[in-house]
Scaffold this active site. Structure first.
Site, mmCIF file in Angstrom:
data_model
loop_
_atom_site.group_PDB
_atom_site.id
_atom_site.type_symbol
_atom_site.label_atom_id
_atom_site.label_comp_id
_atom_site.label_asym_id
_atom_site.label_seq_id
_atom_site.Cartn_x
_atom_site.Cartn_y
_atom_site.Cartn_z
ATOM 1 N N TYR A 1 7.018 15.172 12.309
ATOM 2 C CA TYR A 1 5.687 14.659 12.043
ATOM 3 C C TYR A 1 4.627 14.864 13.076
ATOM 4 O O TYR A 1 3.733 15.470 12.560
ATOM 5 C CB TYR A 1 5.755 13.179 11.643
ATOM 6 N N SER B 1 -3.498 12.762 12.430
ATOM 7 C CA SER B 1 -2.862 11.408 12.570
ATOM 8 C C SER B 1 -3.047 11.140 14.035
ATOM 9 O O SER B 1 -3.211 12.151 14.987
ATOM 10 C CB SER B 1 -0.974 11.651 12.600
#
Length: 261
Positions: free
Chosen positions: A166, A153
């Site tokens: 995350y 990401s």
């Protein structure tokens, strides 16, 4: 084609390839599975929800006339993952490509999140990626060929408040990609990662219409919009095919210009 001509578009053809895509029944996972299927690759979807996976596989089979299948497994359970990989090898003879797309996101301030919530994200996003990569490696080594694509990401490269689980997990995936890429390169197995920016997936729909999210997306990306699911397909095709054969341990950002700013 002349002997001295470059192969060009042929590098993207994958008519004889078998790809396992975790979390492939929806969102970016399904988009990438469809992208590979459009190049002739047979997609095998792995999800915790078998019915959902079967519906997605049926659609892929109908749309692309390929023997797509779905299997049930929890990526945090190594035995389940190994069992599915063995079934795929038994039925299709090999695993050429693995896309580790299964992932979760739990948002919140650090003092509002529980240790269990943090660990849950780490188990799925990090341990799940490691488990699936471990499961396919013996067959890829045996065949002298493989493509492993991890879903990292932009939050594995830059920070964002209220995303410690995350961002931490995706930072770990970035480093796993680099280390595993070096480890498996001698076996003609490439390991790379895609770093998506803000795509409007099921994971992001709950926050998409909030003023904070709208202001952030417009301000953070050069294109000033959410990414469309189809816009992840090119990166997946590139890394999964022979077109990406010289890529090892790389992070391919598909983020609308987020990390360029």
């Amino acid at each position: 084609m002349k002997d001295n001509a470059l192969p060009g578009i042929q590098l993207f053809q994958m008519a004889d390839r078998i790809a396992v895509i975790t979390g492939g029944s929806k969102g970016l996972g399904y988009a990438m599975a469809a992208g590979l299927a459009s190049a002739g690759c047979t997609p095998i979807l792995v999800n915790r929800n078998l019915e959902e996976g079967q519906e997605a596989a049926k659609k892929l089979a109908e749309d692309y006339s390929l023997p797509a299948r779905a299997f049930k497994a929890d990526v945090t359970n190594l035995k389940e993952v190994e069992s599915v990989v063995n079934e795929v090898i038994k039925e299709y003879g090999k695993v050429d490509i693995l896309i580790n797309s299964a992932g979760i996101n739990i948002r919140g301030a650090i003092d509002e999140l529980s240790p269990d919530e943090f660990n849950q994200v780490m188990r799925v996003n990090v341990e799940g990626t490691w488990n699936c990569s471990r499961a396919v490696t013996p067959n890829m080594k045996k065949n002298g060929y493989g493509r492993i694509i991890n879903m990292a990401s932009t939050l594995g490269l830059v920070g964002l408040a209220n995303r410690t689980p995350y961002a931490t997990s995706k930072g770990a995936v970035v480093q796993m990609t680099r280390a595993l890429g070096l480890e498996l390169a001698p076996f003609n197995i490439t390991v790379n990662a895609i770093c998506p920016g803000p795509f409007l997936t099921e994971m992001n729909i709950p926050i998409a219409d909030t003023p904070e999210a709208k202001n952030f997306i417009v301000g953070a990306t050069a294109l000033a919009r959410w990414g469309e699911l189809k816009e992840i397909q090119g990166a997946a095709l590139f890394l999964a095919s022979d077109a990406g054969s010289y890529m090892v341990g790389s992070m391919l950002t598909v983020d609308g210009g987020w990390t360029a700013k």
